[in-house]
Enzyme design. Structure first.
Site, PDB file in Angstrom:
ATOM      1  N   SER A 120       0.835  -1.202   0.000  1.00  0.00           N
ATOM      2  CA  SER A 120       0.000   0.000   0.000  1.00  0.00           C
ATOM      3  C   SER A 120       0.873   1.256   0.000  1.00  0.00           C
ATOM      4  CB  SER A 120      -0.996  -0.021   1.168  1.00  0.00           C
ATOM      5  OG  SER A 120      -1.979   0.959   0.987  1.00  0.00           O
ATOM      6  N   HIS A 159      -5.451  -1.006  -3.466  1.00  0.00           N
ATOM      7  CA  HIS A 159      -6.793  -1.350  -2.971  1.00  0.00           C
ATOM      8  C   HIS A 159      -7.832  -1.103  -4.061  1.00  0.00           C
ATOM      9  CE1 HIS A 159      -4.876  -1.641   0.912  1.00  0.00           C
ATOM     10  NE2 HIS A 159      -4.453  -0.395   0.805  1.00  0.00           N
TER      11      HIS A 159
END
Length: 191
Positions: A120, A159
């Site tokens: 991320s 995501h």
């Protein structure tokens, strides 16, 4: 080598792909963990950061956690992997820059052949630019240099889901960078 994902070790699929692409067996792999902007000495002393990686299979003796207050202690060429997980992308990159850790990471990866694992925020930081992440993370007012470290030739939408497609589409239309999407199940591995 770069191993980039949305979920790093927090998802069984990405965890498996990361472990299968480490430069050594996980028990032998020496890893330097750059914790996100929420780093605290209390968690360092409690070994909370080490425990996270130990649960994944890394040997306790091979886990090193970067101390932002003592960056000079981490110029160790005997590291196989660098790991930056999730958190606020801007605040984490700011912390890396303020301590010179960004330059240390560049040296490890570019000059010493160390594998970079980014989850991320860590994946975004490895890319060319992070300005588009303002759609997902709070950006401090004093943050103005949106260049990432630049190991990855493009930008990432981590995501990724149908809800994030408008952001990917906008970035593609702007045409400044190659745009890649990473769902929570996906991992990008590249040399």
């Amino acid at each position: 080598m770069l191993i980039l994902s949305s979920m790093d070790f927090a998802n069984e699929n990405s965890k498996e792909k990361i472990i299968n692409n480490l430069p050594k067996d996980i028990k032998e792999c020496r890893i330097l963990y750059f914790v996100n902007e929420k780093f605290t000495h209390e968690n360092l002393e409690k070994r909370a950061y080490r425990d996270r990686l130990k649960k994944c299979g890394f040997a306790k003796k091979n886990i090193f956690v970067f101390d932002y207050d003592s960056p000079e202690d981490f110029d160790n060429p005997d590291i196989d992997c660098i790991f930056i997980g999730g958190g606020n992308t801007f605040k984490t990159l700011k912390k890396l820059r303020e301590t010179g850790a960004d330059k240390l990471i560049e040296d490890y990866v570019l000059n010493k052949g160390v594998t970079y694992i980014g989850g991320s925020a860590g994946a975004h930081i490895a890319s060319k630019n992070i300005e588009h992440v303002k759609n997902f993370d709070e950006c401090p007012e004093d943050f103005s240099d949106f260049n990432g470290i630049g190991f990855f030739d493009g930008i990432l939408i981590c995501h990724y889901s149908p809800e994030r497609e408008p952001y990917a589409k906008q970035a593609r239309e702007e045409g400044k960078y190659k745009v890649f999407t990473l769902s929570d199940e996906q991992v990008i591995i590249t040399d």
